[in-house]
Design a protein around this motif. Structure first.
Motif, short mmCIF file in Angstrom:
data_model
loop_
_atom_site.label_atom_id
_atom_site.label_comp_id
_atom_site.label_asym_id
_atom_site.label_seq_id
_atom_site.Cartn_x
_atom_site.Cartn_y
_atom_site.Cartn_z
N GLU A 196 0.67 -1.14 0.12
CA GLU A 196 0.15 -0.17 -0.11
C GLU A 196 0.80 1.42 0.00
O GLU A 196 0.19 2.49 -0.14
N ARG A 197 2.19 1.17 0.10
CA ARG A 197 3.04 2.60 0.37
C ARG A 197 3.55 2.75 -1.15
O ARG A 197 4.21 1.78 -1.92
N ARG A 198 3.44 4.05 -1.40
CA ARG A 198 4.13 4.42 -2.62
C ARG A 198 4.94 5.62 -2.38
O ARG A 198 4.78 6.47 -1.64
#
Length: 301
Positions: A196-198
């Protein structure tokens, strides 16, 4: 013995220390993972694919097929050697071909057409497939026109794409396990997707426009070619923090290849392939360059 093969928009495929294999617009090359076979696109409106048998420094034609699309710009072979994928930039079509035990094309192609657009006028009026990558049993295709990494099963069944920020213009990309790294040609960025991390950073810290081209992972570092600034950026794979940014040795670095501690950079507008040595992961010029007309791809095999 390995050879340096250079494709592009000149008269054909150049083998350093060898000869010239005449073919039109061989702008990208790929090697079979286990056989002495090289594949080249013909980046034409009616796109083409050619398979060559590698005989030392020489290339002998084996087979050819249409790419089933407009202006093929990338070709890749899966790690098992049984499937080839080609990305057609002009109309966004991606095509899959089965390969037989000799590495030649077998059966009918699987043609993967696409629709969509993006917000950048003149560049995202429709789909533009740019690179094909095999990862974890799936075919991934970057689409500069629709800001997606398209995903397919090996039989061509489409899956939910990975969406990128509007206007990214994804070009080349690479995986490291579950992590995905994407060069954005239109917004000048590198994107790291980890669950979910960008994380999104500028590909170059130089002022002015930048159209990043090729991206490659090597060890715990990410390398990106920057067209405009004419540099190679080195970023930490963990968080995209900057390590170094060095001149590419020419104008418009279209592609590069890393082989051990050597880096070969295709500077398209300078008509040169410039070589570097890696020192602590940072490219340093070694004083060598090869004159090649309009180079667009370097393959070491």
């Amino acid at each position: 013995m390995k050879h340096v093969r250079i494709g592009g928009y000149g008269p054909g495929i150049v083998t350093v220390g060898g000869g010239l294999t005449r073919v039109t617009a061989a702008s990208f090359l790929a090697a079979h993972p286990t056989l002495p076979v090289l594949y080249a696109v013909g980046e034409l409106e009616r796109g083409w694919l050619t398979a060559y048998e590698v005989r030392g420094a020489d290339l002998a034609p084996l087979d050819e097929r249409p790419s089933e699309g407009d202006s093929p710009c990338h070709v890749a072979v899966d790690p098992e050697g049984g499937l080839l994928a080609v990305a057609n930039y002009g109309d966004g079509t991606a095509t899959l071909y089965r390969l037989d035990e000799r590495g030649v094309f077998a059966g009918d192609p699987i043609v993967l057409r696409h629709t969509g657009s993006g917000p950048v006028a003149g560049r995202q009026e429709g789909p533009h497939a740019h690179q094909a990558v095999f990862h974890e049993g799936l075919v991934h295709v970057s689409d500069l026109g629709t800001d997606e990494i398209r995903r397919y099963r090996r039989d061509g069944t489409p899956l939910e794409p990975i969406a990128l920020a509007p206007g990214t213009g994804p070009r080349h990309f690479a995986f490291a396990g579950s992590r995905l790294y994407v060069a954005g040609e239109l917004d000048g960025t590198v994107t790291l997707i980890d669950g979910e991390r960008r994380t999104v950073v500028r590909a170059s810290r130089r002022e002015g426009d930048n159209a990043p081209s090729h991206l490659q992972l090597h060890g715990d570092l990410v390398y990106v070619a920057n067209r405009g600034p004419n540099t190679i950026s080195v970023l930490r794979a963990a968080d995209l923090s900057p390590v170094a940014e060095v001149p590419s040795g020419g104008d418009w670095p279209r592609h590069f290849a890393i082989d051990g501690d050597r880096v070969y950079v295709a500077n398209q507008y300078a008509n040169t392939v410039t070589t570097f040595r890696l020192k602590d992961g940072v490219p340093e010029p070694d004083g060598e360059a090869y004159e090649v007309e309009s180079p667009a791809c370097v393959l070491i095999m």
